[in-house]
Design a protein around this motif. Structure first.
Motif, PDB file in Angstrom:
ATOM      1  N   GLU A 456     -15.248 -74.138  30.633  1.00  0.00           N
ATOM      2  CA  GLU A 456     -14.128 -73.248  30.921  1.00  0.00           C
ATOM      3  C   GLU A 456     -13.655 -72.625  29.614  1.00  0.00           C
ATOM      4  O   GLU A 456     -13.597 -73.285  28.584  1.00  0.00           O
ATOM      5  N   VAL A 457     -13.320 -71.340  29.679  1.00  0.00           N
ATOM      6  CA  VAL A 457     -12.861 -70.630  28.488  1.00  0.00           C
ATOM      7  C   VAL A 457     -11.640 -69.795  28.844  1.00  0.00           C
ATOM      8  O   VAL A 457     -11.361 -69.523  30.014  1.00  0.00           O
ATOM      9  N   SER A 482     -28.955 -68.815  32.068  1.00  0.00           N
ATOM     10  CA  SER A 482     -27.976 -68.146  31.217  1.00  0.00           C
ATOM     11  C   SER A 482     -26.661 -68.907  31.323  1.00  0.00           C
ATOM     12  O   SER A 482     -26.247 -69.288  32.418  1.00  0.00           O
ATOM     13  N   PRO A 483     -25.998 -69.185  30.199  1.00  0.00           N
ATOM     14  CA  PRO A 483     -24.756 -69.974  30.245  1.00  0.00           C
ATOM     15  C   PRO A 483     -23.744 -69.369  31.209  1.00  0.00           C
ATOM     16  O   PRO A 483     -23.573 -68.146  31.270  1.00  0.00           O
ATOM     17  N   ARG A 484     -23.111 -70.250  31.953  1.00  0.00           N
ATOM     18  CA  ARG A 484     -22.115 -69.810  32.937  1.00  0.00           C
ATOM     19  C   ARG A 484     -20.745 -70.341  32.522  1.00  0.00           C
ATOM     20  O   ARG A 484     -20.588 -71.524  32.231  1.00  0.00           O
ATOM     21  N   PHE A 485     -19.771 -69.452  32.512  1.00  0.00           N
ATOM     22  CA  PHE A 485     -18.426 -69.795  32.083  1.00  0.00           C
ATOM     23  C   PHE A 485     -17.446 -69.623  33.242  1.00  0.00           C
ATOM     24  O   PHE A 485     -17.634 -68.762  34.105  1.00  0.00           O
ATOM     25  N   ALA A 486     -16.407 -70.433  33.229  1.00  0.00           N
ATOM     26  CA  ALA A 486     -15.317 -70.281  34.192  1.00  0.00           C
ATOM     27  C   ALA A 486     -14.068 -69.839  33.438  1.00  0.00           C
ATOM     28  O   ALA A 486     -13.778 -70.336  32.351  1.00  0.00           O
ATOM     29  N   VAL A 487     -13.356 -68.880  34.016  1.00  0.00           N
ATOM     30  CA  VAL A 487     -12.083 -68.411  33.469  1.00  0.00           C
ATOM     31  C   VAL A 487     -11.071 -68.467  34.612  1.00  0.00           C
ATOM     32  O   VAL A 487     -11.311 -67.884  35.675  1.00  0.00           O
ATOM     33  N   ARG A 488      -9.977 -69.158  34.388  1.00  0.00           N
ATOM     34  CA  ARG A 488      -9.000 -69.371  35.468  1.00  0.00           C
ATOM     35  C   ARG A 488      -7.730 -68.556  35.240  1.00  0.00           C
ATOM     36  O   ARG A 488      -7.375 -68.221  34.119  1.00  0.00           O
ATOM     37  N   GLY A 489      -7.051 -68.268  36.354  1.00  0.00           N
ATOM     38  CA  GLY A 489      -5.758 -67.605  36.279  1.00  0.00           C
ATOM     39  C   GLY A 489      -5.818 -66.175  35.777  1.00  0.00           C
ATOM     40  O   GLY A 489      -4.970 -65.740  35.005  1.00  0.00           O
TER      41      GLY A 489
END
Length: 794
Positions: A456-457, A482-489
């Motif tokens: 998460e970033v 491929s790197p997977r990122f989560a971004v919240r809010g």
């Protein structure tokens, strides 16, 4: 189709270990965590991964039977014995056939290739082809990408006096064919360091052994087959793909150059993604609809005219394949929807007459994507059924088929994909058996697709430089995603449908003043779901979007979900009653101020056209909601109408909210005026204190009303009363009954010495805090503040 629920599985890593790895390598912590996520956790393995070289390829003679194979092929070359390369009709088989054919021809062998027809002969070795090879004078047959299960066919070759070498990568059965030699890193007794080579990878190692050097001139073909066959891009497969892509970009062979032009990629840097989504399907289309011989001809020709013609032929076939796949997929989905009870089980078995067996593997993959179940798609003809099967994580397809071997005429493959055939009257029993096996091994959690997330970033952590750093982990594909990122809010700013067929969805999101554009391929139907939201959580891959020479950061969306808190910022509203009246949904209105409660009740309730639309609550100083009008059951949409006197009241009012509720803030000009007046009334400016004292000295005495009658300016009974109370506490005046008397010789004292002044100062600061948050704060700041307080509450 509604959005499919996915399980977000966020990778965890020890921060101290990641930091140590980052320091040892001299790379950013994000890159070190991505390495850790891939199981690369020592400095040595990380350096080999980040700085790969041709020296990283293993010695081919570590593979079992390599000595025997090389010796037999050299003997055939020396004796000018006729050699047949027996291939397969997919991209792995076509590239493997091409490499071995070109290499043996270069070594002076009398060599030709043969690829069985998918429709009349089926997969792998077959008896008539072996007999024909003997009749035509071949003395040695070498299979590529097949043969590991061909026990009977190899026995036939032996009986005919035909030597047969098997090169394959599929999972070996319990009984191996009695071939002259077998090259398969998965076979028992083979200690080769990388067992996950594709069929073309095994052939590349054979050519390496024959040449006595790494045959880098064939790395482009090896990369094509490796990626197209979904071999994991780890270890040697990653090296093959990395250096093969370099060759494709720097000096592509004639056939690949023609493929690049046919796919419209002439100006692009070729990546593993282009192989998987452009080259692989075109190569495979040859074998799916016609003969894979055309693909081998394309990959081996040096004639530019012929290469162009063959590439266009494959382009046309691929378009036919796409249309055919779409038709069969729609028919298969209709069958499933018409038999919804199939979805009660955990394996889908779909069959129909007339389906082209060349494309049913692609259809099976698409059904898995939609329903997330292991899927077998059968094409029925003459009471015989041929199937392609695709699986999900947790279900070993090959092992399951092995347990059903008594029902099958033929099967082969691995954990995630397989091919098989059986008699039509055994279809129902196979469906039942496979579902029984799946019930034993697949849990409820397995039936929900998992989305692996590296980390998460915050949006502030991602930029074009990070995308550039991530490229050190490429090439990306199966086994090295491929790197997977989560971004919240994230605040959802806009959505729009794009693409010539309006199939894709483009989003723009915002967080902490940073914007990010996102693209969701083939998900335009989800636009209406997103448009109903204020904020979302995203998971996806970062990429560079190039448009008219400009580069910008983009996220390729893997999944989205509504943020737990949905707050809609409609502050600045000039006419709050109009806002309430035009809304179509039912509303719960919260008021902190009693005069607003009374006005809303008067103006919105008691009219037939508003029946059931509104619920009105007064939020008391404690933050508790007191029901005033309408039904006593809050709705999904909750409106904060005005401002409290204390932020604590607002915080406490959040306690009554539930996660599914949507919060609307509509404070506007009237609230700004109320706040300004409340702050002035609570603690007027120091100039007002001086002015009141001068008037009081002049008058000598007076009530609040009497003093106001001779004053000018914004003072009112409330503000004047606070000032006079401060004067009384400081000894500047006496207060008897309703009259204040000036004390002419009172000593000078600071206003802050008054207890009442201090209390009012605190109240005004509280009001200022309310204004800073609920009136002046940016949407991002407010949303983040709410998320933090709601999280604490939870």
């Amino acid at each position: 189709m509604m959005q499919q629920t996915k399980r977000w599985v966020v990778s965890e890593a020890a921060d101290t270990d990641v930091q140590k790895l980052a320091e040892a390598l001299g790379v950013p912590p994000i890159l070190a965590k991505l390495l850790w996520r891939r199981g690369i956790r020592s400095t040595e393995t990380a350096q080999r991964f980040l700085y790969p070289g041709l020296s990283g390829f293993y010695d081919p003679f570590l593979m079992k039977d390599m000595d025997k194979t090389v010796e037999r092929i050299r003997r055939a070359i020396d004796a000018q014995e006729q050699v047949m390369v027996y291939g397969d009709y997919d991209a792995d088989g076509a590239t493997a056939t091409s490499i071995l054919y070109l290499a043996l021809r270069e070594l002076g062998a009398q060599v030709d290739y043969y690829i069985p027809d998918r429709f009349s002969e089926g997969y792998g070795l077959n008896g008539p082809a072996i007999e024909q090879a003997k009749e035509k004078g071949y003395g040695l047959v070498i299979t590529v990408d097949n043969g590991i299960s061909a026990v009977e066919q190899v026995a036939l070759a032996n009986s005919l006096g035909l030597d047969l070498i098997v090169t394959d990568h599929h999972t070996p059965p319990e009984v191996l064919p009695d071939a002259y030699a077998i090259l398969n890193p998965k076979q028992p007794g083979c200690t080769y360091p990388d067992s996950m080579l594709a069929g073309v990878g095994v052939v590349l190692k054979l050519v390496q052994a024959l040449y006595g050097r790494l045959p880098d001139e064939f790395l482009d073909l090896a990369a094509l087959g490796t990626v197209a066959d979904l071999a994991p891009l780890q270890d040697e497969n990653r090296l093959i793909t990395l250096f093969g892509l370099e060759k494709m970009n720097e000096s592509p062979r004639m056939g690949i150059k023609a493929l690049i032009e046919a796919a419209g990629l002439t100006e692009k840097k070729i990546t593993a993604g282009h192989i998987g989504f452009s080259f692989g399907p075109r190569i495979n289309a040859s074998g799916r609809l016609d003969s894979a011989t055309y693909a081998v001809e394309l990959l081996t020709t040096e004639d530019p005219v012929k290469a162009g013609e063959l590439a266009q032929f494959l382009e046309d076939r691929n378009q036919e394949r796409q249309a055919l796949c779409e038709t069969i997929f729609e028919e298969a989905a209709e069958l499933i929807e018409a038999n919804r009870h199939w979805l009660d089980g955990r394996v889908l078995v779909v069959a129909s007459r007339g389906w082209n067996e060349g494309v049913i593997g692609i259809v099976a993959s698409r059904i898995v994507e939609r329903y997330h179940r292991p899927t077998l798609v059968f094409s029925i003809s003459d009471e015989k059924c041929k199937a392609s099967a695709r699986s999900i994580a947790g279900f070993d397809l090959y092992a399951a088929l092995t347990r059903c071997a008594d029902l099958l005429d033929h099967y082969g493959g691995h954990k995630m994909a397989a091919g098989l055939s059986l008699q039509e009257d055994r279809l129902d029993e196979l469906r039942a058996r496979l579902n029984e096996i799946a019930a034993e091994v697949l849990t409820e959690a397995d039936m929900t697709p998992a989305l692996d997330i590296d980390m998460e970033v915050d949006l502030r952590d991602v930029d074009l430089r990070l995308v550039e750093q991530i490229q050190a982990l490429a090439p990306f594909g199966f086994g090295n995603p491929s790197p997977r990122f989560a971004v919240r809010g994230l605040a959802l700013e806009s959505t729009r449908v794009v693409g010539k067929d309006a199939a894709h969805l483009q989003l723009r999101v915002r967080q902490n003043g940073r914007q990010l554009d996102c693209i969701a391929f083939r998900r335009s139907e989800e636009q209406h779901l997103l448009d109903a939201l204020a904020s979302i959580d995203l998971a996806g891959e970062l990429a560079v979007n190039e448009w008219r020479g400009r580069q910008s950061l983009q996220m390729v969306l893997g999944d989205w979900r509504p943020s737990p808190l949905q707050s809609f910022d409609s502050r600045g509203c000039r006419d709050k009653f109009a806002w309430l009246e035009v809304r179509k949904e039912e509303l719960t209105v919260l008021c902190f101020q009693k005069n607003n409660v009374e006005e809303i009740e008067k103006r919105l309730f008691g009219y037939p056209w508003n029946e059931g639309k509104y619920r009105l609550y007064h939020v008391e100083l404690s933050g508790e909601w007191r029901h005033v009008a309408g039904e006593d059951e809050p709705t999904e949409n909750v409106v904060y109408y005005d401002l409290p006197a204390h932020i604590e009241t607002f915080v406490n009012s959040l306690q009554a909210l539930i996660p599914t509720q949507r919060i609307h803030f509509i404070q506007g000009d009237s609230d700004q005026n109320w706040l300004r007046q409340a702050m002035f009334d609570g603690l007027p400016e120091r100039e007002a204190f001086a002015y009141v004292f001068r008037v009081l000295r002049q008058q000598g005495q007076g009530t609040v009303e009497q003093l106001l009658s001779v004053m000018q300016g914004p003072l009112n009974p409330v503000s004047l009363t606070h000032i006079l109370k401060v004067f009384t506490e400081l000894g500047f005046a006496n207060h008897q009954d309703d009259t204040y008397y000036v004390i002419m010789d009172a000593p000078k004292r600071a206003l802050t010495e008054s207890q009442h002044y201090q209390e009012q100062e605190k109240r005004v600061q509280a009001l200022k805090h309310v204004g800073d948050l609920l009136l002046s704060a940016s949407s991002d700041t407010m949303r983040q503040w709410l998320a933090e307080h709601m999280a604490v509450r939870a």
